[in-house]
Design an enzyme around this catalytic site. Structure first.
Site, PDB file in Angstrom:
ATOM      1  N   ARG A 279       0.805  -1.223   0.000  1.00  0.00           N
ATOM      2  CA  ARG A 279       0.000   0.000   0.000  1.00  0.00           C
ATOM      3  C   ARG A 279       0.838   1.272   0.000  1.00  0.00           C
ATOM      4  O   ARG A 279       0.752   2.072  -0.935  1.00  0.00           O
ATOM      5  CB  ARG A 279      -0.954   0.017   1.189  1.00  0.00           C
ATOM      6  CG  ARG A 279      -1.847   1.274   1.173  1.00  0.00           C
ATOM      7  CD  ARG A 279      -2.848   1.300   2.292  1.00  0.00           C
ATOM      8  NE  ARG A 279      -3.864   0.268   2.136  1.00  0.00           N
ATOM      9  CZ  ARG A 279      -4.893   0.122   2.961  1.00  0.00           C
ATOM     10  NH1 ARG A 279      -5.023   0.937   3.992  1.00  0.00           N
ATOM     11  NH2 ARG A 279      -5.790  -0.822   2.783  1.00  0.00           N
TER      12      ARG A 279
ATOM     13  N   HIS B 139      -8.306  -2.905  -7.502  1.00  0.00           N
ATOM     14  CA  HIS B 139      -8.030  -2.237  -6.225  1.00  0.00           C
ATOM     15  C   HIS B 139      -9.332  -2.069  -5.442  1.00  0.00           C
ATOM     16  O   HIS B 139      -9.998  -1.026  -5.557  1.00  0.00           O
ATOM     17  CB  HIS B 139      -7.382  -0.871  -6.505  1.00  0.00           C
ATOM     18  CG  HIS B 139      -6.687  -0.268  -5.319  1.00  0.00           C
ATOM     19  ND1 HIS B 139      -5.513  -0.769  -4.818  1.00  0.00           N
ATOM     20  CD2 HIS B 139      -6.999   0.808  -4.550  1.00  0.00           C
ATOM     21  CE1 HIS B 139      -5.118  -0.028  -3.786  1.00  0.00           C
ATOM     22  NE2 HIS B 139      -6.005   0.933  -3.609  1.00  0.00           N
TER      23      HIS B 139
ATOM     24  N   TYR C 112     -16.298  15.099 -13.569  1.00  0.00           N
ATOM     25  CA  TYR C 112     -16.083  16.278 -14.407  1.00  0.00           C
ATOM     26  C   TYR C 112     -14.760  16.249 -15.167  1.00  0.00           C
ATOM     27  O   TYR C 112     -14.603  16.930 -16.172  1.00  0.00           O
ATOM     28  CB  TYR C 112     -16.122  17.550 -13.545  1.00  0.00           C
ATOM     29  CG  TYR C 112     -17.432  17.777 -12.853  1.00  0.00           C
ATOM     30  CD1 TYR C 112     -18.617  17.929 -13.579  1.00  0.00           C
ATOM     31  CD2 TYR C 112     -17.507  17.831 -11.474  1.00  0.00           C
ATOM     32  CE1 TYR C 112     -19.824  18.125 -12.946  1.00  0.00           C
ATOM     33  CE2 TYR C 112     -18.713  18.037 -10.824  1.00  0.00           C
ATOM     34  CZ  TYR C 112     -19.869  18.178 -11.564  1.00  0.00           C
ATOM     35  OH  TYR C 112     -21.062  18.378 -10.940  1.00  0.00           O
TER      36      TYR C 112
END
Length: 814
Positions: A31, A77, A121
């Protein structure tokens, strides 16, 4: 049928230890820490691979970021979308990474710390250099493993055709480990790799001839080559990163500081606010305005200064007190051989070179097998064309494709693969010219096979291929260095003039604790008259001081207040000052007994304190300078029921005179009082009889020409020559200073050292004040009780006395 409950009886510490151990292993390996080979954390690797796998590459149109995030979460993931999107955005921010791995359309945040637009967006795709991270991944160059639900394969590492860990750096915090690796210039890192390949035993000194040091995307000036070298040798080191600043002249004798580059990972908006806070909090009066003039062309912070202010001094102060200059600490930890390892520069380069050798070897093996498979097919096709008619007849006599393949294998000894190629051959290729193409293809395949075998069988040929490919990447993606490196860390020197403009002001302190500074203009307009003060109050201190100086205010309970003059509020002469309780909190029974102006805190002068119970102490003035002064500080450790009755600034040559209520006094030299720390309780100054206390003390200078002025509680005053009191030692009972009376004996209210033309104010219990000229009073011996000046029967006993402050301000002004 009832199901029996199963449980394990285990010690809690074993369970927690096992669970935390597993969790830590996962966090460390999978990680938070980057891999030494490709320089990526798992989430970054999965994002890049998902985009590549979906064809979201740099030569194709942008795609919605939300689609990529969904692919990453769904396939590779299984964590929150926020963490994936944040990692994706960071790889697209040109002020965070030296070479962006992701190109993004839309708002992807800013150097001011503004958050990016929502992923619905923005649009993104892989950058050109990110394609080099993934190049040849389809050629079995890296290991692929099952994803979390065994539905897809994902890479354990990317081919990474350039040293991404050094180029883009890394930062992260895991369980027990953290990493901070700065970014570097691509061309310098590649040159270091090439040097290491040419000379495997090259030292850090040799590598630093080509890899000068970090190169931050935000530029800036890096100081401390020794820190860089230490980091490259050990994995840990410290450098200083400062902003790039220029001083520009303005009209009217003013100047402005222009910042065009700031340190790595410094928030520009926060930095500007912190700079402006220095002005607003009056820690730095030289700044007139701070503006952010950054635009699309680049960063620009303008610090406009007041007239005739030292711009370089202001800049030095800002370097020290804001993030215009920061310390960057290397902590080069990465996952190496599946273990967190402190990486040195040679180890980082070797890990990358070993990875590249493995990648190129595996790619060569893949391409060799492909070439061998193809040349096998080509040989079959050439053989088929040479006996084309028999082949056609055999195929036409067959029942289906499988039968045709079997007949070809049986009749002409073709292999399964060759037979498949022949039956799949398109009719248009059965021309006379096709044999020429096949022969040319065979020759090129033979040549390719020879080259690939040379790479696989010759270490130097393998290294040559890697070097050539690195040179190609260097030529395509190299950019000029952005950060300047300086050998030494420059010492920051700040003068008081920079922080506080020098200005003469009038400072006053009253007995009731009202403090203020007044401009000379306001003082002159009032001619020093009509001073605002409560009727029962009186001036304890009045003097012309500089704003760069300090004032020490001492209290009756053994505390002191450290007050820089420039921080005092500016109040008109005719207005009441600020009460000391608004500066620091004091006890309700604590009063200001002395105000001492300090121009500099040296060790040649001392603060002398005398307590009511006869204790005396002396501490070096230098110890009274502090950095934090938001509360009252201790200057004398008092016993219960004791309090400070006298405090002053003295020198080594001065004498001390202590007087008690019952008319005993001692005089001794300052050498008798040892120098101790600020918070000590001191030593015995006078040996008191039961019921007796010290009323006050006074300091006698070495070249004294004055007299001692004594006042009793019955209103009698007398002046005595210093010759009446010879120097003795401390801790004695002392000698009497008044004649003893059988009834209504005089008690001492106070004693002062006075000089010619000085006045003394005597105050009674009923608030009546009498101003006494000391010059006309004739000297008396120790055994006289002096002359009565105050009618205590009418006005009450004398409770206090003080010298009238000399009007030295006018003379100083002139």
């Amino acid at each position: 049928m009832t199901q029996t409950e199963r449980y394990q009886d285990l010690p809690l510490e074993e369970v927690i230890g096992d669970r935390f151990g597993r969790y830590s292993k996962y966090i460390i390996q999978d990680r938070a820490l980057p891999d030494a080979r490709d320089g990526l954390k798992p989430v970054q690797r999965r994002i890049l691979y998902a985009m590549f796998h979906e064809g979201n590459t740099n030569e194709k149109p942008f795609r919605k970021s939300a689609k990529t995030v969904g692919n990453v979460i769904g396939n590779y993931h299984p964590h929150g979308d926020t963490s994936v999107y944040e990692a994706m955005v960071r790889m697209s921010q040109d002020w965070k990474v030296r070479h962006m791995l992701i190109e993004m359309h839309g708002n992807n945040g800013s150097v001011d710390g503004d958050p990016p637009a929502a992923m619905r967006y923005t649009e993104a795709r892989l950058s050109a250099i990110a394609m080099e991270m993934l190049r040849d991944i389809q050629k079995q160059t890296v290991d692929l493993v099952q994803n979390f639900d065994d539905s897809e394969l994902e890479p354990t590492v990317l081919p990474a055709r350039f040293p991404n860990l050094l180029v883009n750096g890394a930062s992260g915090i895991s369980a027990g480990y953290a990493t901070d690796m700065p970014p570097h210039a691509l061309h310098e890192v590649l040159d270091a790799v090439l040097m290491r390949m040419n000379k495997p035993q090259s030292s850090v000194d040799e590598l630093m001839t080509v890899l000068k040091g970090p190169d931050f995307p935000t530029g800036g000036i890096i100081q401390g080559v020794d820190g860089i070298k230490k980091a490259y040798e050990t994995g840990k080191g410290k450098i200083v990163v400062r902003s790039k600043a220029d001083i520009e002249p303005l009209k009217g004798g003013k100047e402005q500081i222009v910042i065009t580059e700031i340190p790595f990972e410094v928030n520009k908006a926060v930095l500007i606010r912190k700079i402006d806070d220095q002005r607003l909090d009056k820690r730095l009066d030289g700044i007139a305005d701070v503006r952010d003039e950054s635009d699309r062309t680049g960063l620009r912070i303008v610090i406009e200064l007041k007239k005739e202010v030292d711009a370089r001094g202001i800049l030095q102060f800002l370097f020290k007190n804001t993030d215009l200059q920061i310390a960057y600490n290397f902590n080069m930890i990465a996952i190496h051989n599946r273990r967190p390892t402190m990486m040195t520069l040679p180890l980082l380069l070797d890990a990358y070179i070993t990875h590249q050798k493995d990648v190129v070897t595996r790619r060569s093996n893949f391409e060799l097998q492909k070439a061998k498979d193809r040349i096998h097919i080509v040989e079959g096709l050439m053989k088929a064309l040479s006996i084309l008619d028999e082949v056609i007849i055999t195929i036409r006599q067959s029942q289906d494709k499988r039968d045709a393949k079997n007949n070809l294998i049986r009749a002409f000894s073709f292999t399964e693969e060759q037979a498949e190629a022949i039956v799949s051959l398109q009719l248009y290729r059965l021309t006379n010219t096709d044999i020429t193409d096949l022969r040319n293809e065979e020759a090129s395949l033979q040549k390719l096979i020879s080259e690939l075998l040379a790479i696989l069988n010759n270490e130097s040929q393998l290294a040559k291929v890697i070097k050539q490919e690195l040179q190609t990447i260097r030529k395509q993606f190299a950019e000029p260095r952005r950060s300047i490196i300086e050998d030494e860390i420059e010492e920051i020197k700040i003068t008081l003039d920079v922080m506080i403009p020098s200005e003469e002001v009038v400072v006053t302190v009253t007995k009731d604790g009202y403090v203020k500074r007044t401009s000379t203009r306001s003082y002159s307009a009032s001619n020093g008259k009509d001073f605002a003060m409560k009727e029962s109050d009186y001036l304890l201190f009045e003097s012309m001081m500089n704003t760069q100086h300090h004032l020490l205010l001492f209290t009756s309970l053994g505390n002191y207040i450290y007050q820089p003059i420039h921080e005092l509020p500016e109040i008109r002469w005719k207005d009441l000052g600020q009460h000391v309780s608004s500066i620091v909190s004091l006890d309700s029974n604590e009063t200001i007994i002395k105000a001492i102006p300090i121009d500099k805190f040296d060790d040649t002068r001392f603060i002398l304190a005398v307590s009511k119970l006869g204790q005396i102490k002396r501490s070096s003035l230098a110890e009274y300078q502090v950095q934090r002064y938001s509360r009252a500080l201790n200057t004398m450790n008092l016993k219960k029921g004791d309090q400070v009755v006298y405090i002053d600034l003295v020198t080594q040559a001065d004498d001390v005179f202590i007087a008690t209520l019952n008319a005993y006094a001692v005089r001794f030299n300052m050498d008798e009082v040892p120098v101790t720390g600020v918070k000590t309780g001191g030593v015995k100054g006078i040996n008191l009889k039961d019921g007796d206390v010290v009323v006050n003390a006074t300091t006698i200078p070495a070249d004294a020409r004055g007299e001692l002025f004594l006042v009793t509680h019955r209103g009698a005053v007398k002046k005595m020559s210093l010759k009446e009191f010879e120097q003795g030692t401390r801790g004695k009972r002392g000698i009497v200073v008044l004649r003893e009376l059988k009834s209504n004996a005089h008690r001492v209210s106070g004693v002062l050292y006075v000089q010619e033309n000085e006045q003394v104010v005597i105050e009674t219990a009923k608030g009546v004040r009498e101003v006494v000229e000391t010059k006309p009073i004739r000297n008396s011996d120790r055994y006289s009780n002096g002359s009565f000046i105050v009618d205590t029967d009418k006005d009450g006993d004398v409770v206090r006395l003080w010298k009238v402050l000399k009007k030295s301000i006018e003379s100083k002004k002139s």
